[in-house]
Design an enzyme around this catalytic site. Structure first.
Site, PDB file in Angstrom:
ATOM      1  N   ARG A   1      44.166 -57.223  -9.804  1.00 54.86           N
ATOM      2  CA  ARG A   1      43.353 -57.216  -8.601  1.00 54.86           C
ATOM      3  C   ARG A   1      43.820 -56.060  -7.725  1.00 54.86           C
ATOM      4  O   ARG A   1      45.017 -55.762  -7.668  1.00 54.86           O
ATOM      5  CB  ARG A   1      43.467 -58.542  -7.843  1.00 54.86           C
TER       6      ARG A   1
ATOM      7  N   GLU B   1      37.092 -52.640  -2.727  1.00 54.66           N
ATOM      8  CA  GLU B   1      35.977 -52.321  -3.623  1.00 54.66           C
ATOM      9  C   GLU B   1      34.655 -52.762  -2.979  1.00 54.66           C
ATOM     10  O   GLU B   1      34.595 -53.811  -2.343  1.00 54.66           O
ATOM     11  CB  GLU B   1      36.138 -53.053  -4.958  1.00 54.66           C
TER      12      GLU B   1
ATOM     13  N   HIS C   1      36.638 -50.919 -12.143  1.00 48.20           N
ATOM     14  CA  HIS C   1      36.842 -52.352 -12.386  1.00 48.20           C
ATOM     15  C   HIS C   1      36.091 -52.805 -13.643  1.00 48.20           C
ATOM     16  O   HIS C   1      35.346 -53.786 -13.630  1.00 48.20           O
ATOM     17  CB  HIS C   1      36.385 -53.172 -11.168  1.00 48.20           C
TER      18      HIS C   1
END
Length: 342
Positions: free
Chosen positions: A213, A242, A259
């Site tokens: 993360r 993000e 991601h």
């Protein structure tokens, strides 16, 4: 039965159509309270925040996220509201391990990292970390594992894993890779686990990899560490804030991707099957059958290298060319296949 589904979840439509004719597909980030008010079930990814604001007053009794992580789900509220929920632990662990393996091979090819002479520190050894461990061992690396919660939960663990504290990882590793959930509280909180103090403690000037993360690694502190030479280079797939990532950091890292480390066709199929299994169990529905991964292209050639299946440098270049396309690149990602090892 009505189901609201994130429209970027692949492969699942045919099987859901066998369960109900009332399925609505919407962009995950735009799913709102009015969309789910009369829904019985909700199937999402990380872009949909499943909380009181979304679900209060709705008919929803089941929420599934087709992801490993579930920090976008307010589990306390769902429990209080009597809404069942599930995630998909381990669904894309093979895909993330593939991403790390290919990144390590690129670090060797372009930056001179000698894998068989290097020590890798794996922080977090659950579904993903354990597969990364197998990858690193297959590449001939010396492996150290840090996972205090897992070590505490399994005091009589297999002799194949020797756990070490984080300070040993900091002192002895040439590569440090993070595979932990994002937690903010408790003795094993992972928020900003790699912060300014962490980077100042590193004597070996390692490579940093983060596919867990974004908030596990303090992005500003990482940028400073790179600029000051405390970190040799970095491979970053997950970012703070993000999709509005730190563009200076993006341009500085060796590999920076939107991601998508877990975005293989195989991982998506695993997640879809886990979601359908849980959905059928909850509503006591007849199972529509398993989804299978798509075939490899007819002209695909396997030369024996993992890079035949995936080259993270290509994804990195696309993002570095235009960081504003982060969400578009992620949502429209051409799902890759995994190399299966015997």
């Amino acid at each position: 039965m009505k189901i609201v589904v994130d429209n970027k979840i692949p492969y699942i439509r045919e099987k859901l159509a066998l369960l109900t004719s009332d399925v609505v597909y919407l962009r995950g980030a735009e799913i709102n309270a009015s969309d789910v008010k009369d829904a019985d079930a909700l199937i999402v990814r990380t872009r949909t925040h499943c909380n009181e604001q979304l679900l209060s007053g709705s008919k929803v009794q089941f929420v599934a996220t087709a992801t490993i992580g579930f920090d976008h789900i307010d589990t306390d509220y769902l429990k209080q509201a009597g809404i069942a929920w599930t995630n998909c632990p381990g669904c894309n662990s093979g895909s993330v391990a593939q991403y790390v393996e290919c990144s390590l091979l690129q670090l060797q090819q372009y930056l001179g990292l000698h894998l068989q002479e290097s020590t890798i520190g794996i922080v977090g050894c659950g579904h993903v970390g354990s597969k990364v461990k197998a990858v690193a061992e297959r590449l001939g690396m010396h492996v150290l594992v840090c996972d205090p919660p897992l070590e505490k939960a399994n005091p009589h663990h297999s002799s194949s894993i020797t756990y070490v504290p984080l300070d040993i990882i900091e002192r002895e590793c040439d590569v440090i890779t993070f595979h932990v959930p994002l937690t903010h509280e408790g003795p094993y909180a992972t928020f900003h686990m790699a912060d300014e103090d962490f980077f100042h403690r590193l004597p070996r000037v390692p490579y940093i990899i983060n596919t867990s993360r974004g908030e596990v690694v303090d992005n500003i502190a990482l940028l400073s560490a790179l600029q000051e030479g405390r970190v040799k280079d970095a491979v970053i797939d997950v970012w703070e804030n993000e999709p509005k990532l730190n563009e200076t950091l993006l341009q500085r890292v060796f590999i920076g991707t939107p991601h998508i480390a877990g975005y293989s066709a195989d991982g998506k199929v695993n997640a879809d099957n886990m979601v359908i299994d849980a959905l059928c169990r909850h509503f006591r529905l007849p199972h529509p059958g398993k989804i299978v991964s798509p075939e490899l292209p007819i002209d695909f050639q396997d030369t024996g290298s993992p890079l035949d299946y995936y080259n993270p440098m290509e994804d990195s270049q696309q993002l570095k060319n235009d960081a504003s396309k982060f969400e578009s690149l992620r949502n429209n990602y051409p799902l890759r296949r995994e190399k299966l090892h015997s």
